[in-house]
Design an enzyme around this catalytic site. Structure first.
Site, short mmCIF file in Angstrom:
data_model
loop_
_atom_site.label_atom_id
_atom_site.label_comp_id
_atom_site.label_asym_id
_atom_site.label_seq_id
_atom_site.Cartn_x
_atom_site.Cartn_y
_atom_site.Cartn_z
N ASP A 6 -0.94 -0.62 -4.44
CA ASP A 6 -2.28 -0.09 -4.22
C ASP A 6 -2.20 1.41 -3.99
OD1 ASP A 6 -5.26 -0.74 -3.44
OD2 ASP A 6 -4.50 0.62 -1.89
N GLY A 13 0.82 -1.20 0.00
CA GLY A 13 0.00 0.00 0.00
C GLY A 13 0.86 1.25 0.00
N THR A 14 0.40 2.30 -0.69
CA THR A 14 1.22 3.49 -0.89
C THR A 14 0.76 4.70 -0.07
OG1 THR A 14 -0.09 4.17 -2.82
CG2 THR A 14 1.79 2.71 -3.22
N HIS A 45 -13.71 3.93 -4.13
CA HIS A 45 -13.02 3.94 -2.84
C HIS A 45 -13.97 3.68 -1.68
CE1 HIS A 45 -9.20 5.71 -0.80
NE2 HIS A 45 -9.78 4.85 0.00
N GLN A 55 -12.02 -4.60 -1.70
CA GLN A 55 -10.97 -4.29 -0.74
C GLN A 55 -11.59 -3.81 0.57
OE1 GLN A 55 -7.61 -0.86 -0.17
NE2 GLN A 55 -7.63 -1.86 -2.18
N TYR A 82 -6.97 -4.93 3.63
CA TYR A 82 -6.02 -3.94 4.10
C TYR A 82 -6.00 -3.97 5.63
CZ TYR A 82 -9.76 -0.50 5.11
OH TYR A 82 -10.85 0.15 5.60
N TYR A 88 -5.01 9.69 -1.58
CA TYR A 88 -3.72 9.70 -0.87
C TYR A 88 -2.87 10.91 -1.25
CZ TYR A 88 -4.92 4.76 0.00
OH TYR A 88 -5.56 3.60 0.34
N LYS A 131 -7.97 4.32 -7.03
CA LYS A 131 -9.36 4.39 -6.55
C LYS A 131 -10.00 5.75 -6.86
CE LYS A 131 -7.87 1.68 -2.55
NZ LYS A 131 -6.51 2.21 -2.38
N GLU A 143 10.39 -8.27 5.60
CA GLU A 143 9.71 -9.24 6.48
C GLU A 143 8.29 -9.52 6.00
OE1 GLU A 143 7.80 -9.25 11.01
OE2 GLU A 143 9.36 -7.79 10.50
#
Length: 316
Positions: A55, A30-31, A122, A194, A220, A60, A89, A275
């Site tokens: 994403d 996710g950004t 969205h 989502q 998410y 954003y 979105k 990770e």
């Protein structure tokens, strides 16, 4: 049968889109990172680590940063466009049908792309058309637009698929009842839904519906967005992590893929980015323990009931 071969492939899982073109990588990045320098560095690191699913969202405010990071990754040979799945979105103030196409065109310009792999509504809540992304009344309550229905917006989304601007369309931050409404009336069914999902919010009923209709559920906040109570401190999760020599985060993320969903994580820490990508298959008993042993139930983001973003800070 040994699970060793699977352990190397879980992070490479791609889920075919029954209602769209191609397949979505289950492990996504996710950004939503406010600082543009940190965002660009994190996105490039994610691509170098092996993430092939980004994403994004108009809301954003950093699609241009994502576009620059992708362009540099393409030029460096880190990844090619056809191997990268990019979602963005449509925000609430662009739900009127005449605004849907221009909104995607603007996103494509910022992202420096000819198409996106998936375009999501969205939230199912419409705000009045205009430049104000989060309009409020004198009591600081959100203002809604009663002049457009979700199905009218969806039909405009379908036309974008016809035009080749996006290869699939979907929904976000939505409850099951509204998903059913769109699926019942859609010419092009949603490819992706989502929503917030993690071991404290498994959304089993929605997942079952999505499976029946060939829709990918994309989770998410799969680690609970770092909020209390912490998913990564749950005794069931931590016990499994110790037993299989993985981190609690890797256990929760592997669980998401094992149950057939895709997920999104976001981090600016290169070690955490790595990770979150390096997940491995869980033993069957671990999956059962998470299903049967966790009793905590909590939703961290109320956006599904208001259309007001819970995790995105208000600008302005």
């Amino acid at each position: 049968m040994s699970s060793a071969p699977l352990s190397d492939t879980l992070r490479q899982t791609r889920i075919p889109l029954a209602n769209g073109t191609g397949a979505i990588p289950a492990v996504g990045f996710g950004t939503l990172i406010r600082d543009p320098v940190a965002a660009k560095h994190a996105i490039k690191t994610a691509l170098e680590v092996g993430f092939r699913h980004l994403d994004c969202a108009e809301l954003y405010g950093n699609e241009d940063v994502v576009g620059n990071a992708m362009r540099e990754a393409f030029e460096a040979g880190t990844v090619c466009r056809q191997n990268l799945f990019v979602t963005t979105k449509l925000w609430n103030n662009n739900h009127r049908p005449e605004r849907v196409g221009p909104a995607l065109e603007a996103s494509l310009r910022r992202l420096q792309l000819d198409y996106v792999d998936c375009y999501l509504i969205h939230t199912p809540f419409a705000f009045p058309p205009g430049d104000e992304q989060q309009p409020r009344d004198e009591h600081d309550q959100p203002i809604y637009d009663s002049g457009v229905t979700l199905m009218e917006t969806w039909r405009a989304m379908e036309r974008l698929v016809d035009d080749g601007k996006c290869r699939s369309i979907g929904l976000s931050d939505i409850r099951l009842e509204r998903v059913k409404e769109v699926v019942a009336g859609a010419r092009i069914k949603p490819a992706i839904v989502q929503i917030e999902s993690h071991p404290y919010l498994p959304e089993r009923e929605l997942l079952a519906f999505c499976r029946r209709h060939g829709i990918v559920m994309l989770a998410y906040a799969p680690l609970g967005h770092g909020m209390e109570p912490r998913v990564t401190e749950d005794p069931v999760i931590t016990a499994i992590a110790r037993r299989i020599d993985k981190t609690p985060a890797q256990v929760a993320l592997a669980w998401a893929v094992e149950r057939g969903t895709a997920f999104l994580t976001t981090s600016t820490n290169p070690d955490h980015i790595r990770e979150n990508f390096e997940i491995s298959s869980l033993p069957d008993d671990a999956v059962r323990e998470i299903r049967d042993g966790i009793e905590t139930s909590i939703r961290f983001n109320a956006v599904v009931d208001t259309g007001v973003p819970g995790f995105v800070p208000r600008r302005g």
